[in-house]
Design an enzyme around this catalytic site. Structure first.
Site, PDB file in Angstrom:
ATOM      1  N   GLU A 173       0.833  -1.204   0.000  1.00 56.60           N
ATOM      2  CA  GLU A 173       0.000   0.000   0.000  1.00 56.60           C
ATOM      3  C   GLU A 173       0.869   1.256   0.000  1.00 56.60           C
ATOM      4  OE1 GLU A 173      -2.228  -0.835   3.544  1.00 56.60           O
ATOM      5  OE2 GLU A 173      -2.990  -2.677   2.631  1.00 56.60           O
TER       6      GLU A 173
ATOM      7  N   GLU B 247      -4.759  -6.934   2.337  1.00 56.07           N
ATOM      8  CA  GLU B 247      -3.496  -7.590   2.690  1.00 56.07           C
ATOM      9  C   GLU B 247      -3.538  -9.087   2.462  1.00 56.07           C
ATOM     10  OE1 GLU B 247      -5.003  -5.302   4.543  1.00 56.07           O
ATOM     11  OE2 GLU B 247      -3.549  -3.706   4.956  1.00 56.07           O
TER      12      GLU B 247
ATOM     13  N   PHE C 171       2.068  -1.715   8.499  1.00 56.88           N
ATOM     14  CA  PHE C 171       2.441  -1.789   9.913  1.00 56.88           C
ATOM     15  C   PHE C 171       2.340  -3.262  10.324  1.00 56.88           C
ATOM     16  CE2 PHE C 171       1.897   2.608  11.821  1.00 56.88           C
ATOM     17  CZ  PHE C 171       1.489   3.272  10.687  1.00 56.88           C
ATOM     18  N   ALA C 172       3.282  -3.732  11.140  1.00 59.98           N
ATOM     19  CA  ALA C 172       3.210  -5.114  11.628  1.00 59.98           C
ATOM     20  C   ALA C 172       1.893  -5.353  12.361  1.00 59.98           C
ATOM     21  CB  ALA C 172       4.381  -5.418  12.558  1.00 59.98           C
ATOM     22  N   ASP C 173       1.380  -4.287  12.967  1.00 66.32           N
ATOM     23  CA  ASP C 173       0.109  -4.387  13.698  1.00 66.32           C
ATOM     24  C   ASP C 173      -1.019  -4.930  12.815  1.00 66.32           C
ATOM     25  OD1 ASP C 173       0.658  -2.021  16.101  1.00 66.32           O
ATOM     26  OD2 ASP C 173       1.787  -1.915  14.254  1.00 66.32           O
ATOM     27  N   PHE C 174      -0.902  -4.734  11.505  1.00 66.00           N
ATOM     28  CA  PHE C 174      -1.980  -5.160  10.606  1.00 66.00           C
ATOM     29  C   PHE C 174      -1.899  -6.644  10.277  1.00 66.00           C
ATOM     30  CE2 PHE C 174      -1.675  -0.623   8.613  1.00 66.00           C
ATOM     31  CZ  PHE C 174      -2.105  -0.073   9.792  1.00 66.00           C
TER      32      PHE C 174
ATOM     33  N   HIS D 210      -0.945   0.765  16.276  1.00 67.46           N
ATOM     34  CA  HIS D 210       0.035   1.211  15.282  1.00 67.46           C
ATOM     35  C   HIS D 210       1.425   1.356  15.889  1.00 67.46           C
ATOM     36  CE1 HIS D 210      -3.649   2.412  13.141  1.00 67.46           C
ATOM     37  NE2 HIS D 210      -2.934   2.547  12.046  1.00 67.46           N
TER      38      HIS D 210
HETATM   39  C1  LIG Z   1      -5.849  -3.418   7.636  1.00 69.61           C
HETATM   40  C2  LIG Z   1      -5.229  -2.084   7.434  1.00 69.61           C
HETATM   41  N1  LIG Z   1      -4.432  -1.899   6.373  1.00 69.61           N
HETATM   42  C3  LIG Z   1      -3.856  -0.700   6.164  1.00 69.61           C
HETATM   43  C4  LIG Z   1      -4.080   0.329   7.015  1.00 69.61           C
HETATM   44  C5  LIG Z   1      -3.385   1.667   6.803  1.00 69.61           C
HETATM   45  N2  LIG Z   1      -4.345   2.669   6.384  1.00 69.61           N
HETATM   46  C6  LIG Z   1      -4.936   3.501   7.265  1.00 69.61           C
HETATM   47  S1  LIG Z   1      -6.067   4.469   6.568  1.00 69.61           S
HETATM   48  C7  LIG Z   1      -5.764   3.814   5.049  1.00 69.61           C
HETATM   49  C8  LIG Z   1      -6.532   4.297   3.867  1.00 69.61           C
HETATM   50  C9  LIG Z   1      -7.960   4.083   4.074  1.00 69.61           C
HETATM   51  O1  LIG Z   1      -8.661   4.568   2.985  1.00 69.61           O
HETATM   52  P1  LIG Z   1     -10.229   4.672   3.080  1.00 69.61           P
HETATM   53  O2  LIG Z   1     -10.796   3.407   3.608  1.00 69.61           O
HETATM   54  O3  LIG Z   1     -10.696   5.124   1.766  1.00 69.61           O
HETATM   55  O4  LIG Z   1     -10.472   5.771   4.192  1.00 69.61           O
HETATM   56  P2  LIG Z   1     -10.035   7.314   4.184  1.00 69.61           P
HETATM   57  O5  LIG Z   1      -8.689   7.396   4.798  1.00 69.61           O
HETATM   58  O6  LIG Z   1     -10.062   7.790   2.794  1.00 69.61           O
HETATM   59  O7  LIG Z   1     -11.044   7.987   5.056  1.00 69.61           O
HETATM   60  C10 LIG Z   1      -4.780   2.841   5.109  1.00 69.61           C
HETATM   61  C11 LIG Z   1      -4.252   2.096   3.965  1.00 69.61           C
HETATM   62  C12 LIG Z   1      -4.907   0.091   8.129  1.00 69.61           C
HETATM   63  N3  LIG Z   1      -5.138   1.038   9.044  1.00 69.61           N
HETATM   64  N4  LIG Z   1      -5.479  -1.120   8.309  1.00 69.61           N
END
Ligand SMILES: Cc1ncc(C[n+]2csc(CCOP(=O)(O)OP(=O)(O)O)c2C)c(N)n1
Ligand SMILES: [Mg+2]
Lengths: 339, 348
Positions: free
Chosen positions: B43, B74, B97-100, B143
């Site tokens: 990502e 993922e 993040f490893a947390d994911f 995180h």
């Molecule tokens: C399972 C997971 N993968 C990756 C992330 C990292 N991450 C946080 S917000 C985000 C984008 C999310 O996009 P969207 O769902 O469209 O929400 P927006 O930020 O646009 O409100 C990502 C990739 C996460 N928090 N959880």
């Protein structure tokens, strides 16, 4: 693509009465005022340079400016007995659902008086009094929403749950599993997808195989609708039907709202990847709605000023409360791991 | 199956100063240029260059066919990496993040890590799973985790954790060349990011060109005679700070940077504790059932008599990582706790 509920033509905006329309505006202004205050204090003491871990409000900060119409339009149909599960970008839904601003601000400032006594932070706001929760792991608010809905029905109530994700999160397994199970068990859930066109730096077109997540709802047997133009009244009307369906025991609905990420993914995001930046300010839904309401003779300048003054007073009270509250005692860092 | 790579300390000619993140990218770049089967996916790894700058510049150099932004799926894209690896590619896949790990663990531990074994050695999965770890900047309980103990606990994947630019590059090249799945865990606090607290050791001289750091070799980063501190990642930096302070008081601290958890270089630990008789383990991960217990057992399995004092552990006291700054700093293994533990240990 718009997928509308069969037999439910999209109602005209004029169906809403004046006080409701001004009320929607008031909620949107309150949210924006809160986000602006957090943004101000977030940057206030990050220097020299920018150190994300420093300052009154440290850490990642995902603000919801531009997405106010979604929260205002949906939450207008809820009471504090209904539940909301939100995302890493939770403030607009928290505020629209009636979260106490002082406890919310105090949590964001990491204070002992905060909702989670400073343990949670801005992505982890839990408020039993409004049945509000959120998660920093995308799409992971959907599954617990099913359980809250299950419990509400089991308890013989007509309470409902609103579960929110972004359009990026709609590509996560938890999203799809939840839609199927909610449809199968006819759970009283309203699924909301906030399509702000971006998942961090990845545009929707590069992440999603369909034009509308309403299609995905329909594929699971869920009535679904895509609402265009970040239009708070269209959201309000669609949500009123969705919430009514859920309360009546008719099962889940999915609403995808085409909204706007007015600022960066998180604060400090330079958005170099974003080609649409020049167009963004003109798409701000708040001035747009203000113009609509004033053209309809519902909002003169004095009233608009009064609404923003009231919002500022409430927000500054909350922020002042937060700043004056004590930080948690480091000796208690291990508290609350277990009940 | 290779367990430990041949050290290829080919002493490249010149060096340049790089942050850990740039050194990591340079390692990937060298391998992508050398081997067309190497791709990088995850990502925000394209135009953004990785949230923690793990891929800055790679899209420009190698294009969207080999540097791929994925949907936030993922399970799907880590699984895709596994399949591509099985068919002879060498994917590097980033879990932001490893947390994911929670949303995709099945692909990681039941598939990536077990296919080689289940196939009786007939199928190889030569992929690298890169992931950011660690706290210290108020990113909250979802995180900020390290979780390397969890990855290392599950059999079938190597786990490397560089703490500095030199190791970041050398371990990356070694990881990509390894025929096993390798989990490559980089702490945000050692990357040298301009938007995080400055860390003097996150920028250093790194040789140009290719070299590997052998997977499975720890490094004595500071020799000493009174006490052994076994640690890794950002905690190496904190421990080195403390060692300098304690040197003024006549306490001579030996610091071991594990660099690899799987395989674990038990020899280096045993040799050091055999010399000092005192062991402190500093680990940013949760304390119980994890790395610090494993290091202690490394000694007691062989000869508890080596220890002249009980083993001290400085780790996360089994608490989700709090958001609020004073709480977070209370649970992280920072200089104050490390110093107190070393003083206590040597005084016994
Ligand atoms: C399972 C997971 N993968 C990756 C992330 C990292 N991450 C946080 S917000 C985000 C984008 C999310 O996009 P969207 O769902 O469209 O929400 P927006 O930020 O646009 O409100 C990502 C990739 C996460 N928090 N959880
Ligand atoms: Mg989005």
């Amino acid at each position: 693509m718009t997928t509308t509920t069969p037999g439910r033509p999209h109602p005209m905006q004029s169906e809403l009465d004046g006080p409701t329309r001004v009320g929607l505006y008031r909620t949107m202004v309150l949210i924006r005022t809160f986000e602006e205050a957090i943004r101000r204090d977030y940057y206030a003491d990050k220097g020299p340079g920018f150190d994300i871990g420093k300052g009154l409000v440290p850490g990642e900060m995902h603000l919801a400016a531009g997405q106010e119409p979604v929260a205002a339009g949906v939450c207008a149909h809820l009471t504090a007995d209904d539940a909301v599960t939100a995302t890493h970008r939770p403030h607009h839904f928290a505020i629209a659902h009636g979260m106490d601003l002082t406890a919310m601000a105090a949590e964001i400032f990491g204070r002992e008086t905060g909702l989670g006594h400073g343990r949670g932070g801005h992505m982890h706001l839990f408020d039993p009094s409004t049945h509000f929760s959120c998660s920093g792991i995308i799409a992971e608010g959907y599954p617990p929403a099913l359980g809250q809905a299950f419990a509400f029905r089991h308890q013989g109530t007509d309470r409902v749950v609103v579960a929110v994700t972004g359009e990026g999160a709609a590509n996560q397994g938890a999203f799809h599993e939840s839609l199927n199970l909610a449809a199968l068990w006819k759970l009283p859930v309203v699924f909301v997808v906030e399509d702000n066109e971006w998942g961090i730096s990845v545009p929707r077109s590069a992440s999603t195989s369909v034009h509308s997540n309403a299609t995905r709802g329909v594929s699971y047997g869920i009535p679904a609708e895509r609402i265009r133009d970040n239009d708070v009244e269209a959201v309000h009307l669609a949500a009123s039907q969705a919430v009514a369906r859920a309360r009546a025991g008719e099962g889940p609905t999915l609403l995808e709202v085409h909204t706007l990420r007015l600022w960066g993914h998180f604060e400090g995001d330079a958005q170099g990847y974003r080609g649409d930046l020049d167009d963004v300010p003109a798409r701000d839904p708040i001035p747009t709605y203000r113009t609509t309401l004033s053209a309809a003779g519902l909002l003169d300048d004095a009233t608009a000023q009064q609404i923003s003054d009231e919002a500022s007073a409430r927000v500054e009270d909350a922020v002042t409360f937060a700043k004056e509250s004590p930080l948690p005692d480091p000796a208690d860092a291990g508290a609350y791991v277990f009940a | 199956m290779t367990i430990i790579e041949q050290p290829v300390d080919t002493a490249p000619q010149s060096s340049h100063r790089l942050t850990t993140s740039k050194a990591m990218v340079e390692g990937i770049e060298i391998e992508m240029a050398r081997d067309p089967s190497v791709i990088y996916l995850g990502e925000d790894v394209g135009a953004y260059g990785g949230i923690f700058s793990s891929t800055a510049g790679l899209l420009d150099r190698f294009g969207p066919e080999r540097v791929l932004d994925t949907p936030i799926s993922e399970t799907a894209f880590i699984g895709l990496g596994i399949g591509a690896a099985v068919e002879g590619m060498r994917p590097v896949v980033e879990l932001m993040f490893a947390d994911f790990m929670g949303v995709c663990l099945d692909q990681i531990y039941n598939h990536m890590a077990k296919i080689h074994y289940e196939s009786g050695g007939n199928v190889r999965v030569p992929m690298v799973l890169t992931t950011a770890v660690g706290g210290g900047y108020s990113d909250g309980a979802q995180h900020s985790q390290c979780l390397w103990g969890t990855f290392a606990h599950l059999p079938g994947m190597k786990v490397v954790v560089p703490s500095n630019p030199y190791d970041a590059k050398g371990l990356m090249i070694a990881a990509i060349r390894d025929d096993n799945p390798v989990v490559y865990m980089f702490h945000k606090g050692v990357m040298g990011l301009p938007w995080m607290v400055k860390n003097a050791r996150a920028t250093a001289d790194v040789p140009e060109g290719e070299y590997t750091v052998p997977i499975g070799e720890a490094k004595v980063v500071r020799p000493g005679s009174d006490v052994t501190v076994v640690t890794l990642s950002l905690s190496v930096h904190h421990t080195l700070d403390v060692a300098e302070t304690l040197a003024a008081d006549g306490i001579d601290v030996e610091v071991i940077d594990l660099r690899s958890l799987v395989p674990l270089d038990r020899e280096t630990i045993l040799r050091s504790v055999g010399k000092t008789g005192h062991l402190v383990v500093v680990d940013e991960d949760y304390q119980s059932f994890g790395l610090s217990g494993e290091i202690a057992a490394t000694i007691t399995d062989v000869d508890p008599g080596m220890l002249r004092a009980p083993v001290a552990r400085v780790a996360n006291p089994d608490t989700p990582i709090p958001y609020s700054h004073p709480l977070e700093y209370a649970i992280l293994p920072r200089q104050d706790r490390i110093e107190a533990a070393i003083r206590r240990t040597v005084s016994r």
